[in-house]
Scaffold this motif. Sequence first.
Motif, PDB file in Angstrom:
ATOM      1  N   PHE A   6      19.234  21.596  28.275  1.00 59.50           N
ATOM      2  CA  PHE A   6      18.390  22.784  28.356  1.00 59.50           C
ATOM      3  C   PHE A   6      17.622  22.980  27.055  1.00 59.50           C
ATOM      4  O   PHE A   6      18.214  22.980  25.965  1.00 59.50           O
ATOM      5  CB  PHE A   6      19.234  24.045  28.591  1.00 59.50           C
ATOM      6  N   ASP A   7      16.322  23.170  27.181  1.00 59.79           N
ATOM      7  CA  ASP A   7      15.548  23.722  26.078  1.00 59.79           C
ATOM      8  C   ASP A   7      16.061  25.155  25.857  1.00 59.79           C
ATOM      9  O   ASP A   7      16.668  25.744  26.760  1.00 59.79           O
ATOM     10  CB  ASP A   7      14.070  23.719  26.482  1.00 59.79           C
ATOM     11  N   ARG A   8      15.871  25.712  24.668  1.00 60.58           N
ATOM     12  CA  ARG A   8      16.344  27.077  24.445  1.00 60.58           C
ATOM     13  C   ARG A   8      15.228  28.118  24.627  1.00 60.58           C
ATOM     14  O   ARG A   8      15.265  28.914  25.566  1.00 60.58           O
ATOM     15  CB  ARG A   8      16.950  27.213  23.026  1.00 60.58           C
ATOM     16  N   ASP A   9      14.244  28.094  23.727  1.00 64.69           N
ATOM     17  CA  ASP A   9      13.236  29.162  23.707  1.00 64.69           C
ATOM     18  C   ASP A   9      12.236  28.990  24.850  1.00 64.69           C
ATOM     19  O   ASP A   9      11.603  27.947  24.990  1.00 64.69           O
ATOM     20  CB  ASP A   9      12.505  29.164  22.358  1.00 64.69           C
ATOM     21  N   GLY A  10      12.117  30.022  25.664  1.00 61.15           N
ATOM     22  CA  GLY A  10      11.219  29.961  26.808  1.00 61.15           C
ATOM     23  C   GLY A  10      11.913  29.444  28.057  1.00 61.15           C
ATOM     24  O   GLY A  10      11.325  29.429  29.140  1.00 61.15           O
ATOM     25  N   THR A  11      13.171  29.021  27.895  1.00 65.87           N
ATOM     26  CA  THR A  11      13.928  28.493  29.037  1.00 65.87           C
ATOM     27  C   THR A  11      15.185  29.327  29.264  1.00 65.87           C
ATOM     28  O   THR A  11      15.422  29.804  30.368  1.00 65.87           O
ATOM     29  CB  THR A  11      14.290  27.013  28.800  1.00 65.87           C
ATOM     30  N   ILE A  12      15.973  29.543  28.193  1.00 70.33           N
ATOM     31  CA  ILE A  12      17.173  30.385  28.294  1.00 70.33           C
ATOM     32  C   ILE A  12      16.876  31.771  27.735  1.00 70.33           C
ATOM     33  O   ILE A  12      17.196  32.792  28.337  1.00 70.33           O
ATOM     34  CB  ILE A  12      18.362  29.753  27.532  1.00 70.33           C
ATOM     35  N   GLU A  14      13.855  34.293  25.596  1.00 74.13           N
ATOM     36  CA  GLU A  14      12.405  34.449  25.468  1.00 74.13           C
ATOM     37  C   GLU A  14      11.882  33.721  24.238  1.00 74.13           C
ATOM     38  O   GLU A  14      12.567  33.614  23.223  1.00 74.13           O
ATOM     39  CB  GLU A  14      12.026  35.934  25.345  1.00 74.13           C
ATOM     40  N   ASP A  15      10.660  33.255  24.363  1.00 74.38           N
ATOM     41  CA  ASP A  15       9.963  32.631  23.240  1.00 74.38           C
ATOM     42  C   ASP A  15       8.847  33.583  22.807  1.00 74.38           C
ATOM     43  O   ASP A  15       8.447  34.471  23.563  1.00 74.38           O
ATOM     44  CB  ASP A  15       9.379  31.281  23.672  1.00 74.38           C
ATOM     45  N   TYR A  16       8.386  33.411  21.589  1.00 74.05           N
ATOM     46  CA  TYR A  16       7.352  34.285  21.031  1.00 74.05           C
ATOM     47  C   TYR A  16       6.377  33.445  20.226  1.00 74.05           C
ATOM     48  O   TYR A  16       6.696  32.314  19.842  1.00 74.05           O
ATOM     49  CB  TYR A  16       7.981  35.330  20.085  1.00 74.05           C
ATOM     50  N   GLY A 127      12.864  22.384  30.645  1.00 76.87           N
ATOM     51  CA  GLY A 127      12.198  23.076  29.547  1.00 76.87           C
ATOM     52  C   GLY A 127      10.862  23.632  29.981  1.00 76.87           C
ATOM     53  O   GLY A 127      10.377  23.319  31.070  1.00 76.87           O
ATOM     54  N   ASP A 128      10.289  24.454  29.121  1.00 78.72           N
ATOM     55  CA  ASP A 128       9.033  25.123  29.480  1.00 78.72           C
ATOM     56  C   ASP A 128       7.839  24.548  28.738  1.00 78.72           C
ATOM     57  O   ASP A 128       6.781  25.167  28.696  1.00 78.72           O
ATOM     58  CB  ASP A 128       9.145  26.625  29.195  1.00 78.72           C
ATOM     59  N   SER A 129       8.034  23.380  28.146  1.00 81.78           N
ATOM     60  CA  SER A 129       6.938  22.819  27.354  1.00 81.78           C
ATOM     61  C   SER A 129       6.676  21.374  27.752  1.00 81.78           C
ATOM     62  O   SER A 129       7.575  20.659  28.215  1.00 81.78           O
ATOM     63  CB  SER A 129       7.302  22.890  25.866  1.00 81.78           C
ATOM     64  N   VAL A 131       6.373  19.013  25.794  1.00 85.68           N
ATOM     65  CA  VAL A 131       7.184  18.091  24.982  1.00 85.68           C
ATOM     66  C   VAL A 131       8.535  17.801  25.648  1.00 85.68           C
ATOM     67  O   VAL A 131       9.072  16.700  25.513  1.00 85.68           O
ATOM     68  CB  VAL A 131       7.409  18.574  23.521  1.00 85.68           C
ATOM     69  N   ASP A 132       9.050  18.780  26.382  1.00 86.34           N
ATOM     70  CA  ASP A 132      10.315  18.560  27.093  1.00 86.34           C
ATOM     71  C   ASP A 132      10.139  17.493  28.174  1.00 86.34           C
ATOM     72  O   ASP A 132      11.015  16.655  28.388  1.00 86.34           O
ATOM     73  CB  ASP A 132      10.814  19.867  27.719  1.00 86.34           C
ATOM     74  N   MET A 133       8.988  17.558  28.842  1.00 89.17           N
ATOM     75  CA  MET A 133       8.735  16.587  29.916  1.00 89.17           C
ATOM     76  C   MET A 133       8.385  15.208  29.345  1.00 89.17           C
ATOM     77  O   MET A 133       8.772  14.190  29.894  1.00 89.17           O
ATOM     78  CB  MET A 133       7.610  17.097  30.829  1.00 89.17           C
TER      79      MET A 133
HETATM   80 MG    MG Z   1      10.651  26.048  25.047  1.00 93.37          MG
END
Ligand code: MG
Length: 171
Positions: A6-12, A14-16, A127-129, A131-133
């Motif tokens: 799991f990615d953390r920020d934006g996935t588990i 919130e990201d900012y 992930g939400d980015s 780069v994750d993919m």
């Molecule tokens: Mg993320």
Amino acid sequence: MKIAFFDRDGTIIEDYPDEKWSFITQPEFIPGAIETLQQVMQKGYKIIIITNQYLINEGYISLQQYEEINKKMMEELTRHNVEILDVFYCPHSRQEGCDCCKPQTGLIQQAIEKYPAINLNESFIIGDSIVDMELAIRMNIVGYGINVEVPDEGKDVYKIGKVIEVLEYID
Ligand SMILES: [Mg+2]
Ligand SMILES: [Zn+2]
């Protein structure tokens, strides 16, 4: 051992925008994320978090701030019976050219070294980015991108709308 990376920020949580991270002291969970983690565990996956934290070496947050957010996140997850096997993070700035900043593969390599029983063929990355993919493609692991436009040509990466939708894909 099958792993849900799991990615953390934006996935588990919130990201900012980078500048806003300097003022964040409390993790805010993304709707459905905790339930997703619980269900993924039920399906027999161990969970490893892999997170780019260039915020640290680029000076937006201190290492201590990173650790504090992480600790609070882990405490909340524990309250919900979610077990995280491990967290691997990249603290380097984007200019450093390290080998662990996603989509570089270092974080996954670190995980494999520490847990040789990991079977990547049964694992996935979410992930939400982009780069994750890209990391999923480089490592030949199935990838689920949350609102990420993924390359289609025969790659095992899929676009989903929300974190919880991953449950429709995995056994
Ligand atoms: Mg993320
Ligand atoms: Zn790094």
